[in-house]
Design a protein around this motif. Structure first.
Motif, PDB file in Angstrom:
ATOM      1  N   PHE A  27      -8.577 -24.487  23.465  1.00 61.27           N
ATOM      2  CA  PHE A  27      -8.950 -25.835  23.029  1.00 61.27           C
ATOM      3  C   PHE A  27      -9.854 -25.752  21.800  1.00 61.27           C
ATOM      4  O   PHE A  27      -9.785 -26.596  20.902  1.00 61.27           O
ATOM      5  CB  PHE A  27      -9.650 -26.573  24.165  1.00 61.27           C
ATOM      6  CG  PHE A  27     -10.069 -27.969  23.822  1.00 61.27           C
ATOM      7  CD1 PHE A  27      -9.120 -28.953  23.554  1.00 61.27           C
ATOM      8  CD2 PHE A  27     -11.416 -28.317  23.776  1.00 61.27           C
ATOM      9  CE1 PHE A  27      -9.505 -30.257  23.242  1.00 61.27           C
ATOM     10  CE2 PHE A  27     -11.802 -29.609  23.465  1.00 61.27           C
ATOM     11  CZ  PHE A  27     -10.844 -30.581  23.202  1.00 61.27           C
ATOM     12  N   GLY A  28     -10.705 -24.731  21.754  1.00 64.02           N
ATOM     13  CA  GLY A  28     -11.590 -24.544  20.616  1.00 64.02           C
ATOM     14  C   GLY A  28     -10.840 -24.333  19.317  1.00 64.02           C
ATOM     15  O   GLY A  28     -11.254 -24.834  18.260  1.00 64.02           O
ATOM     16  N   ILE A  29      -9.742 -23.610  19.375  1.00 64.93           N
ATOM     17  CA  ILE A  29      -8.941 -23.397  18.163  1.00 64.93           C
ATOM     18  C   ILE A  29      -8.394 -24.722  17.640  1.00 64.93           C
ATOM     19  O   ILE A  29      -8.368 -24.974  16.432  1.00 64.93           O
ATOM     20  CB  ILE A  29      -7.793 -22.397  18.447  1.00 64.93           C
ATOM     21  CG1 ILE A  29      -8.383 -21.001  18.685  1.00 64.93           C
ATOM     22  CG2 ILE A  29      -6.795 -22.363  17.288  1.00 64.93           C
ATOM     23  CD1 ILE A  29      -7.369 -19.963  19.085  1.00 64.93           C
ATOM     24  N   LEU A  30      -7.966 -25.594  18.560  1.00 68.79           N
ATOM     25  CA  LEU A  30      -7.499 -26.925  18.162  1.00 68.79           C
ATOM     26  C   LEU A  30      -8.624 -27.701  17.482  1.00 68.79           C
ATOM     27  O   LEU A  30      -8.415 -28.325  16.431  1.00 68.79           O
ATOM     28  CB  LEU A  30      -6.984 -27.688  19.384  1.00 68.79           C
ATOM     29  CG  LEU A  30      -6.589 -29.157  19.149  1.00 68.79           C
ATOM     30  CD1 LEU A  30      -5.438 -29.255  18.162  1.00 68.79           C
ATOM     31  CD2 LEU A  30      -6.237 -29.845  20.467  1.00 68.79           C
ATOM     32  N   CYS A  31      -9.813 -27.663  18.066  1.00 67.27           N
ATOM     33  CA  CYS A  31     -10.949 -28.401  17.496  1.00 67.27           C
ATOM     34  C   CYS A  31     -11.349 -27.842  16.128  1.00 67.27           C
ATOM     35  O   CYS A  31     -11.664 -28.598  15.204  1.00 67.27           O
ATOM     36  CB  CYS A  31     -12.135 -28.348  18.456  1.00 67.27           C
ATOM     37  SG  CYS A  31     -11.879 -29.256  19.990  1.00 67.27           S
ATOM     38  N   ILE A  32     -11.352 -26.526  15.987  1.00 59.44           N
ATOM     39  CA  ILE A  32     -11.692 -25.903  14.700  1.00 59.44           C
ATOM     40  C   ILE A  32     -10.661 -26.276  13.648  1.00 59.44           C
ATOM     41  O   ILE A  32     -10.997 -26.551  12.487  1.00 59.44           O
ATOM     42  CB  ILE A  32     -11.782 -24.372  14.852  1.00 59.44           C
ATOM     43  CG1 ILE A  32     -12.967 -24.001  15.738  1.00 59.44           C
ATOM     44  CG2 ILE A  32     -11.924 -23.686  13.487  1.00 59.44           C
ATOM     45  CD1 ILE A  32     -12.974 -22.556  16.187  1.00 59.44           C
ATOM     46  N   THR A  33      -9.389 -26.317  14.047  1.00 64.05           N
ATOM     47  CA  THR A  33      -8.326 -26.697  13.119  1.00 64.05           C
ATOM     48  C   THR A  33      -8.525 -28.128  12.638  1.00 64.05           C
ATOM     49  O   THR A  33      -8.368 -28.423  11.440  1.00 64.05           O
ATOM     50  CB  THR A  33      -6.945 -26.571  13.795  1.00 64.05           C
ATOM     51  OG1 THR A  33      -6.786 -25.235  14.286  1.00 64.05           O
ATOM     52  CG2 THR A  33      -5.823 -26.868  12.811  1.00 64.05           C
ATOM     53  N   MET A  34      -8.878 -29.032  13.547  1.00 65.18           N
ATOM     54  CA  MET A  34      -9.131 -30.417  13.147  1.00 65.18           C
ATOM     55  C   MET A  34     -10.331 -30.513  12.217  1.00 65.18           C
ATOM     56  O   MET A  34     -10.333 -31.290  11.260  1.00 65.18           O
ATOM     57  CB  MET A  34      -9.352 -31.282  14.387  1.00 65.18           C
ATOM     58  CG  MET A  34      -8.093 -31.545  15.191  1.00 65.18           C
ATOM     59  SD  MET A  34      -8.357 -32.795  16.483  1.00 65.18           S
ATOM     60  CE  MET A  34      -9.342 -31.852  17.650  1.00 65.18           C
ATOM     61  N   ALA A  35     -11.371 -29.719  12.499  1.00 67.28           N
ATOM     62  CA  ALA A  35     -12.591 -29.773  11.698  1.00 67.28           C
ATOM     63  C   ALA A  35     -12.383 -29.232  10.291  1.00 67.28           C
ATOM     64  O   ALA A  35     -13.114 -29.603   9.362  1.00 67.28           O
ATOM     65  CB  ALA A  35     -13.701 -28.993  12.388  1.00 67.28           C
ATOM     66  N   THR A  36     -11.407 -28.354  10.106  1.00 59.79           N
ATOM     67  CA  THR A  36     -11.150 -27.740   8.794  1.00 59.79           C
ATOM     68  C   THR A  36      -9.828 -28.200   8.194  1.00 59.79           C
ATOM     69  O   THR A  36      -9.287 -27.578   7.285  1.00 59.79           O
ATOM     70  CB  THR A  36     -11.147 -26.205   8.934  1.00 59.79           C
ATOM     71  OG1 THR A  36     -10.190 -25.819   9.935  1.00 59.79           O
ATOM     72  CG2 THR A  36     -12.518 -25.699   9.357  1.00 59.79           C
ATOM     73  N   TYR A  37      -9.295 -29.298   8.728  1.00 64.50           N
ATOM     74  CA  TYR A  37      -7.983 -29.822   8.337  1.00 64.50           C
ATOM     75  C   TYR A  37      -7.974 -30.291   6.882  1.00 64.50           C
ATOM     76  O   TYR A  37      -8.850 -31.026   6.441  1.00 64.50           O
ATOM     77  CB  TYR A  37      -7.632 -30.974   9.277  1.00 64.50           C
ATOM     78  CG  TYR A  37      -6.356 -31.708   8.976  1.00 64.50           C
ATOM     79  CD1 TYR A  37      -5.121 -31.076   9.041  1.00 64.50           C
ATOM     80  CD2 TYR A  37      -6.381 -33.061   8.651  1.00 64.50           C
ATOM     81  CE1 TYR A  37      -3.950 -31.770   8.796  1.00 64.50           C
ATOM     82  CE2 TYR A  37      -5.221 -33.765   8.410  1.00 64.50           C
ATOM     83  CZ  TYR A  37      -4.011 -33.112   8.472  1.00 64.50           C
ATOM     84  OH  TYR A  37      -2.850 -33.801   8.224  1.00 64.50           O
TER      85      TYR A  37
END
Length: 398
Positions: A27-37
């Motif tokens: 889930f953290g990878i998804l959140c990091i991806t959104m934060a650096t989108y």
């Protein structure tokens, strides 16, 4: 017939703990991806491509893929070897801390990173938490009443204080606070006399008061003191110490009950409205994208991990193993509490990442290694050790 206590203390591989950790990590990878989108690059591509288009997400994915190797290596080491070789790790990490202080890289007024020569830097202060934890567990497991004599008191204080002072000199106040909380928790469960414990807490409170008073009287307000004042009145420091708090609160509140969804054009997350949204403020991404429901779900998983480790410690009858589990639990608990509380404006900003969700290789490796140590202690324990463990001496078993 085997008693319930003996059954729960049997050696096993604790799958529930590991599954919860990996659920958060993915889930953290998804959140990091959104934060650096980046909308210009990843607007209409599959999720995998979005991850690969983000340098931070790609590296975090690599850390996640390597993590089973870390767990396997740590678990392959017999508990007795971990116990007897702890000093090597401790002094090795201490040497890295000193090298970092003298020749480390500076970022955001912190001198806490050491160039590995492989295109990435590492943060030795993260590894210091585990080395201190192991040294404390090793020392206190060999003594019936830790810190009861002045010589032993000074030995333990130096054991924690020396690396903590080096880390503080690097500017990493947040890490020192984590170490302090972990230390207090471990000596409490390790059976240290309450008078000694309360004395340490009193001295710590006086020391903090002196530091704050000195910072307030200084002509140039130290940024750490400013963060503390901003926590008390964010609006007054809205363009400095309170800026991140206000932005994080706004983003979390915008998610309302169920969130606005992922990769929404014009959202606070995609506009990178909150500073450090992939690291210190990752919880703002959860709040905006998944709302109150998502925040509660994440908190429940963290609660499961914390209480699971308490449960495992309760039925581990080797004092060293029990203190290792307690130390890892305390480390993760304070990270979770402090990070989420500072995102909500309930605690000052200290730069402490959210375990398994925030981007950061050194922190992720440290947390995974900590979980591996817990699994090692659980897998290596035996109900037979109840015979050798003086149960009444441990507060956990009272």
């Amino acid at each position: 017939m085997m008693t319930e206590s003996r059954r729960r203390s049997q050696a096993h591989f604790d799958w529930p703990l590991l599954v919860a950790v990996y659920a958060l990590s993915i889930f953290g990878i998804l959140c990091i991806t959104m934060a650096t989108y980046d909308m210009d690059v990843s607007a209409n591509v599959p999720l995998l491509n979005k991850i690969l288009n983000s340098r931070s997400s790609t590296w975090q994915s690599i850390f996640l893929l390597v993590s089973p190797v870390i767990i396997a290596v740590v678990m392959a080491i017999p508990t007795e070897i971990i116990r007897t070789r702890t000093q090597l790790a401790y002094f090795g990490v201490l040497a890295l801390l000193v090298i970092t202080l003298l020749a480390g890289e500076v970022s955001n007024d912190l001198k806490g990173w050491l160039d590995t020569g492989l295109g990435r830097s590492m943060q030795p202060s993260e590894f210091a938490k585990l080395s201190i934890l192991l040294m404390l567990a090793r020392h206190m497991s060999r003594i019936e009443k830790p810190m009861s004599k002045f010589k032993d008191f000074m030995r333990i204080m130096l054991m924690v204080g020396v690396p903590a002072l080096v880390i503080l000199a690097q500017g990493e106040t947040g890490t020192v606070i984590v170490i302090a909380f972990m230390f207090i928790t471990m000596i409490y469960f390790g059976g240290v006399d309450m008078k000694v414990l309360l004395g340490i807490l009193a001295v710590a409170a006086i020391g903090i008061g002196i530091i704050v008073a000195y910072g307030l009287m200084a002509e140039d307000l130290d940024y750490r003191i400013e963060r503390l004042l901003a926590f008390l009145d964010p609006e007054k420091y809205s363009q400095s110490g309170g800026y991140q708090i206000i932005k994080s609160q706004t983003a979390i509140g915008s998610g309302q009950m169920t969130g606005i969804g992922t990769f929404v054009p014009g959202s606070f997350t995609t506009l990178q409205y909150v500073p450090e949204s992939s690291t210190d403020s990752i919880f703002s991404v959860v709040g905006e994208s998944f709302g109150f429901v998502g925040c509660v779900a994440v908190l429940l998983v963290y609660m499961f991990i914390i209480f699971r480790m308490l449960y495992l410690a309760r039925f581990t009858y080797d004092k060293f193993g029990q203190l290792v589990i307690i130390g890892v639990m305390a480390m993760l608990f304070f990270h979770v509490f402090q990070n989420i509380a500072m995102g909500l404006g309930l605690m000052p900003i200290t730069g402490i990442p959210l375990p398994f969700l925030s981007y950061g290789g050194s922190n992720f490796v440290t947390n995974i290694a900590g979980i591996a140590l817990v699994l090692n202690m659980t897998k290596g324990r035996s109900a037979a050790s109840m015979i050798t463990m003086p149960l009444p001496k441990m507060r956990m078993n009272r």
